[in-house]
Motif scaffolding. Sequence first.
Motif, short mmCIF file in Angstrom:
data_model
loop_
_atom_site.label_atom_id
_atom_site.label_comp_id
_atom_site.label_asym_id
_atom_site.label_seq_id
_atom_site.Cartn_x
_atom_site.Cartn_y
_atom_site.Cartn_z
N GLU A 191 0.84 -1.20 0.00
CA GLU A 191 0.00 0.00 0.00
C GLU A 191 0.87 1.25 0.00
OE1 GLU A 191 -3.73 -0.20 2.55
OE2 GLU A 191 -2.42 -1.64 3.58
N ILE A 244 -6.64 12.06 1.49
CA ILE A 244 -7.36 10.94 0.88
C ILE A 244 -8.81 10.95 1.38
CG2 ILE A 244 -7.49 8.44 0.65
CD1 ILE A 244 -4.45 8.41 1.18
N SER A 293 -11.28 8.70 -0.23
CA SER A 293 -11.81 7.34 -0.39
C SER A 293 -10.73 6.44 -0.99
CB SER A 293 -13.04 7.33 -1.29
OG SER A 293 -12.70 7.73 -2.61
N VAL A 294 -10.83 5.14 -0.65
CA VAL A 294 -9.88 4.15 -1.15
C VAL A 294 -10.66 2.96 -1.71
CG1 VAL A 294 -7.91 2.68 -0.61
CG2 VAL A 294 -8.20 4.84 0.61
N TYR A 329 -10.25 -0.95 -3.38
CA TYR A 329 -9.37 -2.11 -3.54
C TYR A 329 -10.01 -3.05 -4.58
CZ TYR A 329 -7.71 -0.37 0.98
OH TYR A 329 -7.24 0.42 1.99
N ILE A 331 -5.15 -0.40 -6.17
CA ILE A 331 -5.67 0.41 -5.06
C ILE A 331 -5.75 1.85 -5.54
CG2 ILE A 331 -5.41 1.11 -2.65
CD1 ILE A 331 -3.66 -1.32 -2.18
N GLU A 332 -6.94 2.41 -5.48
CA GLU A 332 -7.15 3.78 -5.94
C GLU A 332 -7.39 4.69 -4.73
OE1 GLU A 332 -10.90 5.95 -7.85
OE2 GLU A 332 -9.91 4.61 -9.30
N TYR A 333 -6.54 5.70 -4.61
CA TYR A 333 -6.63 6.68 -3.53
C TYR A 333 -7.15 7.99 -4.12
CZ TYR A 333 -3.28 3.37 -1.46
OH TYR A 333 -2.63 2.23 -0.99
N THR A 369 -5.78 12.12 -7.56
CA THR A 369 -6.04 10.70 -7.36
C THR A 369 -4.80 9.92 -7.74
OG1 THR A 369 -8.43 10.90 -7.77
CG2 THR A 369 -7.44 8.72 -8.08
N THR A 421 6.43 9.22 -3.10
CA THR A 421 5.29 8.31 -3.12
C THR A 421 5.77 6.86 -3.25
OG1 THR A 421 3.85 9.97 -4.12
CG2 THR A 421 3.17 7.68 -4.35
#
Length: 206
Positions: A101, A109, A111-112, A114, A124-126, A132, A201
């Motif tokens: 992760e 952030i 929402s996340v 999976y 995984i979208e952050y 984003t 990152t």
Amino acid sequence: MKNKYDEVMKNIEVTDEMRDRILNNIRKLDLEKTSKRTLPFPQFKKVLSIAACFAILIVGSVIVHNTFNLPSEPPVQIIPDIVSYHSAAELSDALGFAVKEIKELPFEIESVKYTSFWGELAEIEYAGSDNTAIFRMASGDKDVSGYYDEFTSVESLKISSYDVTIKGSDGQYLLAVWQSNGYSYSVQFIEPVSQQVMLDTIQNIK
């Protein structure tokens, strides 16, 4: 289009009643009277044209009728195996390897998500209000980003023990791809970020 045409043509059926109707209407043109003398070519052509048009209208109506009465079949849908999960732990269990992760990002952030693709690729979208980030991981050595646009800025950098390629334009970057220990990784930002933000990152993936 050809298959649709063939399917329609198979449903065309000219019955005895329709054939008799066509012939009776042709007889109404009183061809017997004109058979006693030689018909001028334009007149003969006109008679045949009328008969042909009438026949076409009859057959055409049959085609339209059968087209709208073809048996309706539901469309075939090919749905890829895409499954959503509630956490990285659930995603890891589903894929059979430990999904990493991004522990820290340069935006808040909100929402996340999976997601498993075809039981092979973890995503995984952050999502945040300003940007984003999409992190992907899969077994193997292929590019898993799914992002194949041309970039004007492409650099290869050494991070820890692996080589990372970052891509973007005018000194701002959208994508990073790399391989390490039998796995392929990618990080994609929707809005471009600086080289340092991209590197930070990647270092925060654990």
